[in-house]
Design an enzyme around this catalytic site. Structure first.
Site, PDB file in Angstrom:
ATOM      1  N   GLY A  12       0.814  -1.227   0.000  1.00  0.00           N
ATOM      2  CA  GLY A  12       0.000   0.000   0.000  1.00  0.00           C
ATOM      3  C   GLY A  12       0.838   1.262   0.000  1.00  0.00           C
ATOM      4  N   SER A  14       1.267   3.497  -2.430  1.00  0.00           N
ATOM      5  CA  SER A  14       0.955   4.467  -3.489  1.00  0.00           C
ATOM      6  C   SER A  14       0.563   5.839  -2.963  1.00  0.00           C
ATOM      7  CB  SER A  14      -0.175   3.925  -4.372  1.00  0.00           C
ATOM      8  OG  SER A  14      -1.351   3.772  -3.619  1.00  0.00           O
ATOM      9  N   ASN A  89       1.655  -2.351   5.586  1.00  0.00           N
ATOM     10  CA  ASN A  89       1.009  -1.045   5.750  1.00  0.00           C
ATOM     11  C   ASN A  89      -0.401  -0.996   5.165  1.00  0.00           C
ATOM     12  OD1 ASN A  89       0.932   2.091   5.826  1.00  0.00           O
ATOM     13  ND2 ASN A  89       0.692   1.577   3.657  1.00  0.00           N
ATOM     14  N   TYR A 154     -12.592  -2.507  12.443  1.00  0.00           N
ATOM     15  CA  TYR A 154     -11.238  -2.005  12.181  1.00  0.00           C
ATOM     16  C   TYR A 154     -10.359  -2.196  13.433  1.00  0.00           C
ATOM     17  CZ  TYR A 154      -7.572   1.477  11.200  1.00  0.00           C
ATOM     18  OH  TYR A 154      -6.369   2.120  11.014  1.00  0.00           O
ATOM     19  N   ALA A 156     -10.743  -4.266  15.838  1.00  0.00           N
ATOM     20  CA  ALA A 156     -10.509  -5.696  16.086  1.00  0.00           C
ATOM     21  C   ALA A 156      -9.348  -6.198  15.230  1.00  0.00           C
ATOM     22  CB  ALA A 156     -11.778  -6.494  15.783  1.00  0.00           C
TER      23      ALA A 156
HETATM   24  P1  NAP Z   1      -4.735   5.394   2.798  1.00  0.00           P
HETATM   25  O1  NAP Z   1      -4.309   6.785   2.580  1.00  0.00           O
HETATM   26  O2  NAP Z   1      -6.146   4.993   2.571  1.00  0.00           O
HETATM   27  O3  NAP Z   1      -3.762   4.419   1.934  1.00  0.00           O
HETATM   28  C1  NAP Z   1      -3.959   3.026   1.915  1.00  0.00           C
HETATM   29  C2  NAP Z   1      -2.982   2.394   0.945  1.00  0.00           C
HETATM   30  O4  NAP Z   1      -3.267   0.973   0.888  1.00  0.00           O
HETATM   31  C3  NAP Z   1      -3.131   2.916  -0.487  1.00  0.00           C
HETATM   32  O5  NAP Z   1      -1.883   2.847  -1.145  1.00  0.00           O
HETATM   33  C4  NAP Z   1      -4.105   1.913  -1.088  1.00  0.00           C
HETATM   34  O6  NAP Z   1      -4.043   1.927  -2.511  1.00  0.00           O
HETATM   35  C5  NAP Z   1      -3.571   0.615  -0.486  1.00  0.00           C
HETATM   36  N1  NAP Z   1      -4.549  -0.454  -0.506  1.00  0.00           N
HETATM   37  C6  NAP Z   1      -5.839  -0.410  -0.098  1.00  0.00           C
HETATM   38  N2  NAP Z   1      -6.439  -1.584  -0.331  1.00  0.00           N
HETATM   39  C7  NAP Z   1      -5.491  -2.391  -0.906  1.00  0.00           C
HETATM   40  C8  NAP Z   1      -5.499  -3.739  -1.375  1.00  0.00           C
HETATM   41  N3  NAP Z   1      -6.611  -4.500  -1.310  1.00  0.00           N
HETATM   42  N4  NAP Z   1      -4.365  -4.236  -1.929  1.00  0.00           N
HETATM   43  C9  NAP Z   1      -3.232  -3.483  -1.999  1.00  0.00           C
HETATM   44  N5  NAP Z   1      -3.168  -2.215  -1.553  1.00  0.00           N
HETATM   45  C10 NAP Z   1      -4.287  -1.683  -1.013  1.00  0.00           C
HETATM   46  O7  NAP Z   1      -4.437   4.924   4.306  1.00  0.00           O
HETATM   47  P2  NAP Z   1      -3.302   5.431   5.331  1.00  0.00           P
HETATM   48  O8  NAP Z   1      -3.888   6.418   6.236  1.00  0.00           O
HETATM   49  O9  NAP Z   1      -2.062   5.745   4.595  1.00  0.00           O
HETATM   50  O10 NAP Z   1      -3.130   4.089   6.185  1.00  0.00           O
HETATM   51  C11 NAP Z   1      -2.018   3.235   6.039  1.00  0.00           C
HETATM   52  C12 NAP Z   1      -1.993   2.291   7.230  1.00  0.00           C
HETATM   53  O11 NAP Z   1      -1.910   3.041   8.445  1.00  0.00           O
HETATM   54  C13 NAP Z   1      -3.245   1.426   7.361  1.00  0.00           C
HETATM   55  O12 NAP Z   1      -2.899   0.121   7.779  1.00  0.00           O
HETATM   56  C14 NAP Z   1      -4.030   2.130   8.452  1.00  0.00           C
HETATM   57  O13 NAP Z   1      -4.910   1.268   9.110  1.00  0.00           O
HETATM   58  C15 NAP Z   1      -2.914   2.619   9.339  1.00  0.00           C
HETATM   59  N6  NAP Z   1      -3.290   3.737  10.198  1.00  0.00           N
HETATM   60  C16 NAP Z   1      -3.724   4.916   9.659  1.00  0.00           C
HETATM   61  C17 NAP Z   1      -4.102   5.944  10.525  1.00  0.00           C
HETATM   62  C18 NAP Z   1      -4.587   7.276   9.996  1.00  0.00           C
HETATM   63  O14 NAP Z   1      -4.975   8.128  10.812  1.00  0.00           O
HETATM   64  N7  NAP Z   1      -4.567   7.504   8.692  1.00  0.00           N
HETATM   65  C19 NAP Z   1      -4.012   5.762  11.914  1.00  0.00           C
HETATM   66  C20 NAP Z   1      -3.551   4.556  12.409  1.00  0.00           C
HETATM   67  C21 NAP Z   1      -3.186   3.547  11.544  1.00  0.00           C
HETATM   68  P3  NAP Z   1      -5.293   1.420  -3.435  1.00  0.00           P
HETATM   69  O15 NAP Z   1      -6.544   1.975  -2.833  1.00  0.00           O
HETATM   70  O16 NAP Z   1      -4.994   1.944  -4.818  1.00  0.00           O
HETATM   71  O17 NAP Z   1      -5.244  -0.077  -3.412  1.00  0.00           O
END
Ligand code: NAP
Length: 246
Positions: A12, A14, A89, A154, A156
Site C-alpha cells: 500500500g 501508493s 502497511n 477495524y 478488532a
Molecule cells: P490510505 O491513505 O487509505 O492508503 C492506503 C494504501 O493501501 C493505499 O496505497 C491503497 O491503494 C492501499 N490499498 C488499499 N487496499 C489495498 C489492497 N486490497 N491491496 C493493496 N493495496 C491496497 O491509508 P493510510 O492512512 O495511509 O493508512 C495506512 C496504514 O496506516 C493502514 O494500515 C491504516 O490502518 C494505518 N493507520 C492509519 C491511521 C490514519 O490516521 N490515517 C491511523 C492509524 C493507523 P489502493 O486503494 O490503490 O489499493
C-alpha cells in the site's frame, strides 16, 4: 547511501502513510518494492526518477486476493532475490456502529487488514528464513488499544495484528527475524478524511504534541525498528501518537 542496499517491501505504498514509508527507504538508499490496486502520480514520479533506477519496483496488485499477493512477492524475489524488510502497511477502515455495519464492509476490513497481512507475511517469512534474517513491521493503530466508537471491526483487526506480532516474534526470534507493530495515532491521510472537523479538533486538543501525525513521524519509527543494530527489539507494539494515549 548505505553500501549494500536492503530489499524492502511496503504494501500500500501508493499514497498516504505507505508513500511516506517508501520515500523514507528510498532516501536511505534501499531497494523498495510496493503494491496497491492502482498507480498514482507519486508512483509514476518514483518510476521515472533516475535517482531510483533499479531501486524501485511497483506492481498493481490487490493483496486481499491471495494469488495476486503471492505473485507480487514472487516478482520481488525474482528481481532482487532476498527480502530484508516487510512493512505491512496496506489497510482499510470502514466506519459505522456495529449494529448497522454491513457484512460486506466487515469482510473488506478483515480480508485486507488481517487475512491479507497474514498471507503475505507467510510468503515473505519463507524467504527470510531461507536467507537467515529480516525484520517485519505491522502497522496497527491506537484504536486497537483504546477502542473508538464506530470502528469496532477495524479496531478488532488492528488489535489482532498486535497479537500476531507478539506470537510471530516468538516463532522467529531464534532465526534472526524481528517482528514489531507500530500503533499509529491519527494521521493526515485520506483514511482520516472519514473524521469530521469537530472530531479532528478534539483529537488535536487532546494530543500533547498538539497536532495530527505526518507519515514521516511513523516512517522514522519504522527505520528505528528495522535497523539491524536493534535486533534485540522484537515482539513490541511501539505507540507513535504524539502522546495521545500516554
Ligand atoms: P490510505 O491513505 O487509505 O492508503 C492506503 C494504501 O493501501 C493505499 O496505497 C491503497 O491503494 C492501499 N490499498 C488499499 N487496499 C489495498 C489492497 N486490497 N491491496 C493493496 N493495496 C491496497 O491509508 P493510510 O492512512 O495511509 O493508512 C495506512 C496504514 O496506516 C493502514 O494500515 C491504516 O490502518 C494505518 N493507520 C492509519 C491511521 C490514519 O490516521 N490515517 C491511523 C492509524 C493507523 P489502493 O486503494 O490503490 O489499493
Amino acid at each position: 547511501m548505505s553500501s549494500s542496499p536492503r530489499t524492502i517491501i511496503v504494501t500500500g505504498g501508493s499514497r498516504g502513510l505507505g508513500a511516506g514509508i517508501v520515500q523514507s527507504f528510498l532516501d536511505s538508499g534501499d531497494r523498495v518494492a510496493s503494491c496497491s490496486r492502482s498507480t498514482t502520480p507519486q508512483v509514476k514520479e518514483w518510476e521515472s526518477d533516475p535517482a531510483y533506477a533499479d531501486r524501485f519496483l511497483f506492481i498493481e496488485a490487490d493483496i486481499a486476493d491471495r494469488d495476486q499477493s503471492t505473485a507480487f512477492v514472487q516478482a520481488v524475489v525474482d528481481k532482487w532475490g532476498t527480502i530484508d524488510v516487510l512493512v505491512n502497511n496496506a489497510g482499510v477502515a470502514r466506519d459505522g456502529i456495529l449494529a448497522l455495519f454491513s457484512d460486506e464492509d466487515s469482510d473488506t476490513v478483515i480480508d485486507l487488514n488481517l487475512k491479507a497481512t497474514i498471507h503475505i507475511t507467510k510468503r515473505v517469512v519463507r524467504n527470510m528464513l531461507s536467507h537467515g534474517g529480516g525484520s517485519i513491521v505491522n502497522i496497527s493503530s491506537i484504536v486497537g488499544l483504546t477502542g473508538y466508537r464506530g470502528l469496532t471491526v477495524y479496531s478488532a483487526t488492528k488489535a489482532a495484528l498486535d497479537g500476531f506480532t507478539r506470537s510471530l516474534a516468538r516463532e522467529l526470534g531464534s532465526r534472526k527475524i524481528t517482528v514489531n507493530s507500530v500503533a499509529s495515532g491519527y494521521l493526515k491521510t485520506e483514511m482520516s478524511h472519514g473524521l469530521d472537523d469537530a472530531q479532528l479538533n478534539q483529537i488535536v486538543r487532546r494530543t500533547p504534541a498538539g497536532r495530527l501525525g505526518e507519515p514521516d513521524d511513523i516512517a522514522r519509527a519504522i527505520q528505528f525498528l528495522v535497523d539491524e543494530r536493534n535486533n534485540w527489539l522484537t515482539g513490541q507494539v511501539l505507540v507513535v501518537d504524539g502522546g495521545l494515549t500516554c
